[in-house]
Design a protein around this motif. Structure first.
Motif, PDB file in Angstrom:
ATOM      1  N   GLY A  68      40.608  43.035  58.624  1.00 23.69           N
ATOM      2  CA  GLY A  68      40.601  42.194  57.436  1.00 23.69           C
ATOM      3  C   GLY A  68      40.349  43.032  56.212  1.00 23.69           C
ATOM      4  O   GLY A  68      39.858  44.159  56.303  1.00 23.69           O
ATOM      5  N   SER A  69      40.696  42.476  55.057  1.00 21.91           N
ATOM      6  CA  SER A  69      40.476  43.195  53.804  1.00 21.91           C
ATOM      7  C   SER A  69      40.558  42.222  52.642  1.00 21.91           C
ATOM      8  O   SER A  69      41.154  41.144  52.749  1.00 21.91           O
ATOM      9  N   VAL A  70      39.952  42.615  51.531  1.00 23.37           N
ATOM     10  CA  VAL A  70      40.030  41.856  50.285  1.00 23.37           C
ATOM     11  C   VAL A  70      39.820  42.839  49.140  1.00 23.37           C
ATOM     12  O   VAL A  70      39.140  43.852  49.296  1.00 23.37           O
ATOM     13  N   ARG A  71      40.411  42.523  47.992  1.00 21.46           N
ATOM     14  CA  ARG A  71      40.320  43.398  46.821  1.00 21.46           C
ATOM     15  C   ARG A  71      39.842  42.613  45.618  1.00 21.46           C
ATOM     16  O   ARG A  71      40.114  41.415  45.505  1.00 21.46           O
ATOM     17  N   GLY A  72      39.167  43.299  44.720  1.00 19.61           N
ATOM     18  CA  GLY A  72      38.727  42.653  43.491  1.00 19.61           C
ATOM     19  C   GLY A  72      38.508  43.660  42.386  1.00 19.61           C
ATOM     20  O   GLY A  72      38.243  44.834  42.639  1.00 19.61           O
ATOM     21  N   ALA A  73      38.623  43.184  41.171  1.00 23.52           N
ATOM     22  CA  ALA A  73      38.365  43.998  39.985  1.00 23.52           C
ATOM     23  C   ALA A  73      37.828  43.067  38.908  1.00 23.52           C
ATOM     24  O   ALA A  73      38.163  41.881  38.879  1.00 23.52           O
ATOM     25  N   VAL A  74      36.987  43.600  38.046  1.00 20.56           N
ATOM     26  CA  VAL A  74      36.377  42.809  36.978  1.00 20.56           C
ATOM     27  C   VAL A  74      36.866  43.331  35.645  1.00 20.56           C
ATOM     28  O   VAL A  74      36.820  44.535  35.377  1.00 20.56           O
ATOM     29  N   ASP A  75      37.334  42.412  34.773  1.00 24.77           N
ATOM     30  CA  ASP A  75      37.801  42.833  33.462  1.00 24.77           C
ATOM     31  C   ASP A  75      36.638  42.837  32.459  1.00 24.77           C
ATOM     32  O   ASP A  75      35.498  42.538  32.813  1.00 24.77           O
ATOM     33  N   THR A  76      36.928  43.171  31.218  1.00 32.54           N
ATOM     34  CA  THR A  76      35.877  43.360  30.222  1.00 32.54           C
ATOM     35  C   THR A  76      35.118  42.088  29.866  1.00 32.54           C
ATOM     36  O   THR A  76      33.991  42.154  29.402  1.00 32.54           O
ATOM     37  N   ASP A  77      35.703  40.916  30.088  1.00 37.57           N
ATOM     38  CA  ASP A  77      34.975  39.678  29.788  1.00 37.57           C
ATOM     39  C   ASP A  77      34.211  39.135  30.997  1.00 37.57           C
ATOM     40  O   ASP A  77      33.657  38.041  30.949  1.00 37.57           O
ATOM     41  N   GLY A  78      34.163  39.919  32.085  1.00 36.34           N
ATOM     42  CA  GLY A  78      33.395  39.505  33.249  1.00 36.34           C
ATOM     43  C   GLY A  78      34.159  38.650  34.240  1.00 36.34           C
ATOM     44  O   GLY A  78      33.566  38.084  35.156  1.00 36.34           O
ATOM     45  N   THR A  79      35.474  38.566  34.092  1.00 36.30           N
ATOM     46  CA  THR A  79      36.277  37.792  35.033  1.00 36.30           C
ATOM     47  C   THR A  79      36.694  38.685  36.192  1.00 36.30           C
ATOM     48  O   THR A  79      37.354  39.702  35.994  1.00 36.30           O
ATOM     49  N   ALA A  80      36.292  38.283  37.388  1.00 39.67           N
ATOM     50  CA  ALA A  80      36.676  39.015  38.594  1.00 39.67           C
ATOM     51  C   ALA A  80      37.944  38.403  39.151  1.00 39.67           C
ATOM     52  O   ALA A  80      38.014  37.198  39.378  1.00 39.67           O
ATOM     53  N   ARG A  81      38.938  39.226  39.353  1.00 42.67           N
ATOM     54  CA  ARG A  81      40.186  38.772  39.958  1.00 42.67           C
ATOM     55  C   ARG A  81      40.177  39.233  41.412  1.00 42.67           C
ATOM     56  O   ARG A  81      40.098  40.428  41.683  1.00 42.67           O
ATOM     57  N   ILE A  82      40.230  38.274  42.301  1.00 41.24           N
ATOM     58  CA  ILE A  82      40.189  38.560  43.728  1.00 41.24           C
ATOM     59  C   ILE A  82      41.613  38.436  44.259  1.00 41.24           C
ATOM     60  O   ILE A  82      42.337  37.506  43.921  1.00 41.24           O
ATOM     61  N   ASP A  83      41.990  39.396  45.100  1.00 41.92           N
ATOM     62  CA  ASP A  83      43.386  39.499  45.503  1.00 41.92           C
ATOM     63  C   ASP A  83      43.493  39.950  46.957  1.00 41.92           C
ATOM     64  O   ASP A  83      42.620  40.642  47.477  1.00 41.92           O
ATOM     65  N   LYS A  84      44.571  39.546  47.584  1.00 42.58           N
ATOM     66  CA  LYS A  84      44.982  40.014  48.909  1.00 42.58           C
ATOM     67  C   LYS A  84      43.877  39.904  49.960  1.00 42.58           C
ATOM     68  O   LYS A  84      43.548  40.874  50.640  1.00 42.58           O
ATOM     69  N   LEU A  85      43.355  38.708  50.109  1.00 40.51           N
ATOM     70  CA  LEU A  85      42.432  38.415  51.204  1.00 40.51           C
ATOM     71  C   LEU A  85      43.271  38.275  52.468  1.00 40.51           C
ATOM     72  O   LEU A  85      44.113  37.383  52.561  1.00 40.51           O
ATOM     73  N   ILE A  86      43.060  39.173  53.420  1.00 37.20           N
ATOM     74  CA  ILE A  86      43.856  39.169  54.645  1.00 37.20           C
ATOM     75  C   ILE A  86      42.947  39.277  55.867  1.00 37.20           C
ATOM     76  O   ILE A  86      41.927  39.953  55.831  1.00 37.20           O
ATOM     77  N   VAL A  87      43.346  38.589  56.923  1.00 33.96           N
ATOM     78  CA  VAL A  87      42.644  38.651  58.210  1.00 33.96           C
ATOM     79  C   VAL A  87      43.719  38.720  59.296  1.00 33.96           C
ATOM     80  O   VAL A  87      44.692  37.961  59.263  1.00 33.96           O
ATOM     81  N   HIS A  88      43.521  39.613  60.236  1.00 32.18           N
ATOM     82  CA  HIS A  88      44.480  39.757  61.333  1.00 32.18           C
ATOM     83  C   HIS A  88      44.710  38.382  61.980  1.00 32.18           C
ATOM     84  O   HIS A  88      43.751  37.636  62.207  1.00 32.18           O
ATOM     85  N   PRO A  89      45.968  38.047  62.269  1.00 35.36           N
ATOM     86  CA  PRO A  89      46.266  36.726  62.839  1.00 35.36           C
ATOM     87  C   PRO A  89      45.436  36.353  64.072  1.00 35.36           C
ATOM     88  O   PRO A  89      45.042  35.205  64.240  1.00 35.36           O
TER      89      PRO A  89
END
Length: 168
Positions: A68-89
């Motif tokens: 499994g995996s997940v990615r995230g990044a936070v921009d300058t206003d404190g908004t975290a964008r979460i992306d590509k949450l994956i779990v093996h089938p």
């Protein structure tokens, strides 16, 4: 049962396993929408390595295997964008997606001062929508990206540090 799944920070050494798992996991989404040109299926190893260097990437491991995996990044206003949450089938529907999502939220709030979390999923991805709503996300908008696909945007505020202390 034997081994348990652990969640840790991804390293560059995990890039190939993450990309292979991403390709496997997004086949279902591509089939659901009739579009095999979606970005998770066309992302290059170099682009993934850049994400590993810039953002926060977590992996779930069962022994040495990335499941499994997940990615995230936070921009300058404190908004975290979460992306590509994956779990093996073979491990889906056992709570691992929720564990990964909570882990990235905790990490982004604690280490990168996230004030809110945002993510999106396709309008037909009922399992994803169910998970996100269960974990407190509410719909903030819909974006039509093609004749076949609309994205549902969801958001929730980050918990306060006191909330993290009491929920542990």
């Amino acid at each position: 049962m034997g081994m348990s799944v652990t969640i840790t920070t991804a390293s560059e050494d995990d890039a190939e396993q993450i990309l292979k798992l991403q390709y496997l996991c997004y086949q279902r989404e591509a089939e659901l929408y009739g579009d095999y040109g979606i970005e998770p299926l066309t992302q290059t190893l170099d682009a993934l390595r850049a994400e590993l260097a810039e953002g926060c990437v977590l992996v779930a491991r069962l022994g040495a295997e990335v499941v499994g995996s997940v990615r995230g990044a936070v921009d300058t206003d404190g908004t975290a964008r979460i992306d590509k949450l994956i779990v093996h089938p073979r491990l889906q529907r056992h709570g691992l997606g929720g564990r990964l999502l909570r882990a990235i939220e905790d990490r982004l709030a604690a280490e990168r001062d996230a004030k809110r979390f945002r993510l999106f999923t396709g309008h037909r991805s009922e399992g994803n929508l169910r998970l996100y709503r269960k974990l407190g996300y509410t719909q903030t908008g819909t974006e039509r990206v093609s004749q076949r696909v609309s994205l549902i945007h969801l958001e929730k505020p980050a918990a306060t540090p006191a909330t993290y202390a009491t929920s542990a």
